[in-house]
Scaffold this active site. Structure first.
Site, PDB file in Angstrom:
ATOM      1  N   TYR A 150       3.017  -2.096   5.173  1.00 36.61           N
ATOM      2  CA  TYR A 150       2.985  -1.916   3.717  1.00 36.61           C
ATOM      3  C   TYR A 150       4.286  -1.294   3.225  1.00 36.61           C
ATOM      4  CZ  TYR A 150       1.383  -0.483  -0.915  1.00 36.61           C
ATOM      5  OH  TYR A 150       1.257  -0.311  -2.278  1.00 36.61           O
ATOM      6  N   SER A 204       6.300   0.096  -4.913  1.00 37.12           N
ATOM      7  CA  SER A 204       5.574   1.317  -4.574  1.00 37.12           C
ATOM      8  C   SER A 204       6.561   2.388  -4.168  1.00 37.12           C
ATOM      9  CB  SER A 204       4.597   1.061  -3.425  1.00 37.12           C
ATOM     10  OG  SER A 204       4.005   2.273  -2.987  1.00 37.12           O
TER      11      SER A 204
END
Length: 249
Positions: free
Chosen positions: A142, A129
């Protein structure tokens, strides 16, 4: 039997798009998730109920690939979860949830399949990501988990070539349920979406198919000299300086 691919987290979103695209490209595809097989998953795509954070279950998945598919040419580590909290707000349970799936899950799957791939050749594509490079607020675990994925990608490429190529794809804002959940946290979700669009030179959010397209290329011989790399697929979001969005208004 065609080339075999294992795609983790294929029940919806990016993982589903990848599984379906690989099937259309002639791969024998097995995908997995923690729940039951989705009713709308095409029958030609195999399904296994598994939690990738559990090494016994990932070992079983690897053995299933060897027994039923004759090996694996492509592993796509897509399974991932997010918790919208800061470090101070995060609990031990949050740690286990995010790090378990996003870090341990990728590690488990790679460790289980690398011996076969080193012997027979193979490609690993990890879904990272842009949040692993440019952190989002209130997403501490995350963000950290995706940075781990990027670093692990480089280590695998370094340690396990030349028969194994390993790359990561770093999606930006992709139209998935996970993205919708993130926008829902804003005081004004619609205003947040409008602002986010202005920050994209492509003037749109990504679609799961955009990531599937990148997977197909990275898995192909056309990308035979690409390994150990992290490819951003974000509509240009991270290409500009922090001041640039002001010019898009």
């Amino acid at each position: 039997m065609g080339k075999a691919a294992l795609v983790t987290g294929g029940s919806r979103g990016i993982g589903r798009a990848i599984a379906e695209r690989l099937h259309s490209e002639g791969y024998d595809v097995l995908t997995c998730g923690r729940g039951r097989r989705p009713e709308d998953l095409p029958s030609a795509i195999g399904w296994a109920q598994a939690d990738v954070s559990d090494s016994e279950q990932t070992d079983a998945l690897a053995q299933k690939m060897l027994d039923e598919y004759g090996g694996v040419a492509l592993l796509v580590n897509n399974a991932g979860v997010q918790v919208e909290k800061t470090v101070a707000q995060s609990s031990n349970e949050d740690w286990e949830k995010v790090i378990g799936t996003n870090c341990r899950g990728v590690f488990n799957m790679c460790r289980a399949l690398l011996p076969s791939m080193e012997k027979n050749g193979g490609v690993i594509i990890n879904i990272g990501s842009i949040s692993g490079e440019l952190s989002d607020g209130n997403m501490a675990l995350y963000n950290a988990s995706k940075a781990f994925v990027h670093a692990l990608t480089r280590s695998i490429a370094l340690d396990h070539g030349p028969n194994v190529r390993c790359n990561a794809i770093l999606p930006g804002w992709i139209e998935t349920e996970m993205a919708a959940d993130a926008f829902a946290l804003a005081e004004d979700p619609e205003a947040a979406k409008t602002d986010a669009l202005k920050r994209h030179p492509a003037r749109r959010f990504g679609k799961p198919e955009d990531i599937a397209n990148a997977v197909v290329w990275l898995a192909s011989e056309q990308a035979g000299f690409a390994t150990g790399q992290c490819f951003r697929i974000d509509g240009g979001l991270t290409s500009a300086s922090p001041l640039q969005p002001m010019l898009f208004s």
